[in-house]
Write an enzyme that holds these catalytic residues in place. Structure first.
Site, short mmCIF file in Angstrom:
data_model
loop_
_atom_site.label_atom_id
_atom_site.label_comp_id
_atom_site.label_asym_id
_atom_site.label_seq_id
_atom_site.Cartn_x
_atom_site.Cartn_y
_atom_site.Cartn_z
N CYS A 91 33.48 21.82 -36.74
CA CYS A 91 32.65 20.57 -35.73
C CYS A 91 33.53 20.02 -34.89
O CYS A 91 33.25 20.11 -33.86
CB CYS A 91 33.02 19.23 -36.98
SG CYS A 91 32.68 19.44 -38.67
N HIS A 105 32.50 13.25 -32.33
CA HIS A 105 32.29 14.28 -33.68
C HIS A 105 31.12 12.99 -34.61
O HIS A 105 32.31 12.25 -35.34
CB HIS A 105 33.03 15.11 -34.23
CG HIS A 105 32.44 15.93 -35.62
ND1 HIS A 105 31.06 16.53 -35.62
CD2 HIS A 105 32.64 15.41 -36.42
CE1 HIS A 105 31.14 16.50 -36.56
NE2 HIS A 105 31.58 15.84 -37.59
N ASN A 150 25.85 14.50 -40.03
CA ASN A 150 26.65 15.23 -39.28
C ASN A 150 26.36 16.53 -39.34
O ASN A 150 26.29 17.76 -40.20
CB ASN A 150 28.10 15.38 -40.42
CG ASN A 150 29.34 16.14 -40.23
OD1 ASN A 150 28.82 16.45 -39.25
ND2 ASN A 150 30.13 16.34 -40.16
#
Ligand code: UT7
Length: 310
Positions: free
Chosen positions: A111, A235, A264
């Site tokens: 990520c 993020h 996500n």
């Protein structure tokens, strides 16, 4: 020296999966998912894989011949490539019919990868040279849709940014702590045997311990005050994380979020946000954008880039 965002692009699979889908077969609820994560829906790819999704995101940059001629670097951040070689970045060079004097490679920082790649771009480019940085994932092929703890979190998508190196200020901060709290271990690229596994609580604690400190250091090292940061683009893992960090820096109105719509998407979350901000005309010339990614490694990276306007 600094990095300026000249253009943005994105591509998302058409298939929308609402929280209510999971209610039908898992012991979960729309209410739990929204309250604990902020996610309402996500895109799950039915027929497009990560390389093609990435090609669509870079097509969306609408590059002119002059812009193409200035590109010196392409970095694609992904943990879900369809195959090992040729890289997604090589595919993009061919797809956009770019000149050959380009350093192009894929990296896997999970990520954190889009921000890590942005930092590398700033270190590599000479003034006025361009780089394409892509964050791109089809995570659904590595999700156990019968595991309520993970199935509801992730989504698929791809985002791309055209950066220019400038004489402006650039500051960044990164860190890595080895841990299997977020992992994808198995027969590589084998859909049947590899699933993302996460100890959510531990990753949450890691994030809240290290990311605020990384943001603080990055601002302190820059020539900007906290008040001068126009947007914080973090993020998109959990709205509770973003709200917690917003209490310490900037205030929630300075945080752009879209995890309610896309979940996500690992390294794709930040460039997808940047593209949405750009398309909504939120980005004005020379605004300061603080980007911060965190996740599997465990790792984190933060940097401040400038907006080039639309
Ligand atoms: O992208 C990389 C970075 N990722 C992150 O930063 C993610 C960080 N972690 C998180 O965002 C959160 O930890 C999660 C959203 C993953 C989980 O939220 P949580 O508040 O930490 O929940 P938990 O794991 O502590 O679970 C609380 C309860 C448990 O039940 P018991 O033991 O209290 O009876 C879980 O079994 O919630 C249960 N639970 C669920 N209930 C309904 C876990 N998942 C679900 C679910 N639906 N989908």
């Amino acid at each position: 020296m600094g990095l300026k965002i000249l253009k943005t692009g994105s591509s998302l699979p058409e298939n929308i999966v609402e929280n209510s889908y999971f209610e039908k077969y898992l012991d979960t609820s729309d209410e739990w998912i929204k309250k604990r994560t902020g996610i309402e829906k996500r895109r799950i790819s039915k027929d497009i894989d990560v390389c093609d999704l990435s090609k669509k995101a870079v097509e969306d940059l609408n590059l002119s011949d002059e812009e193409k001629s200035k590109i010196k670097l392409i970095i694609v951040s992904s943990l879900s490539a369809d195959y090992i070689m040729p890289s997604i970045s090589s595919n993009i060079c061919g797809h956009l019919n770019l000149h050959k004097e380009i350093l192009a490679f894929d990296l896997n920082m999970a990520c954190t990868g889009f921000v890590g790649a942005s930092i590398l771009a700033e270190k590599y480019l000479e003034i006025d040279e361009y780089a394409i940085v892509v964050g791109t994932e089809v995570l659904s092929k590595y999700m156990d849709f019968n595991n309520r703890e993970n199935a509801i979190l992730f989504g698929d998508g791809s985002g791309a940014v055209l950066y220019k190196k400038t004489v402006d200020n650039f500051s960044c901060d990164s860190g890595t702590l080895y841990s299997k709290d977020l992992s994808l271990i198995g027969k590589s690229l084998d859909k049947e045997s590899s699933f993302i596994e996460m100890n959510g609580k531990n990753v949450y604690r890691f994030t809240m311990e290290y990311v605020p400190e990384s943001i603080r250091k990055t601002i302190e090292m820059s020539s900007y005050s906290e008040d001068e940061i126009d947007y914080f683009v973090l993020h998109q893992a959990n709205m509770r994380i973003i709200k917690g960090i917003a209490k310490r820096f900037g205030g929630i109105e300075k945080y752009f979020t879209n995890l309610n719509k896309f979940g996500n998407t690992s390294s794709a979350t930040i460039p997808i946000c940047l593209d949405e901000m750009n398309k909504k005309n939120l980005l004005k010339e020379n605004q300061k954008l603080l980007l911060s990614g965190f996740g599997g490694g465990l790792n984190y990276s933060t940097c401040i880039v400038l907006s080039g306007g639309k």
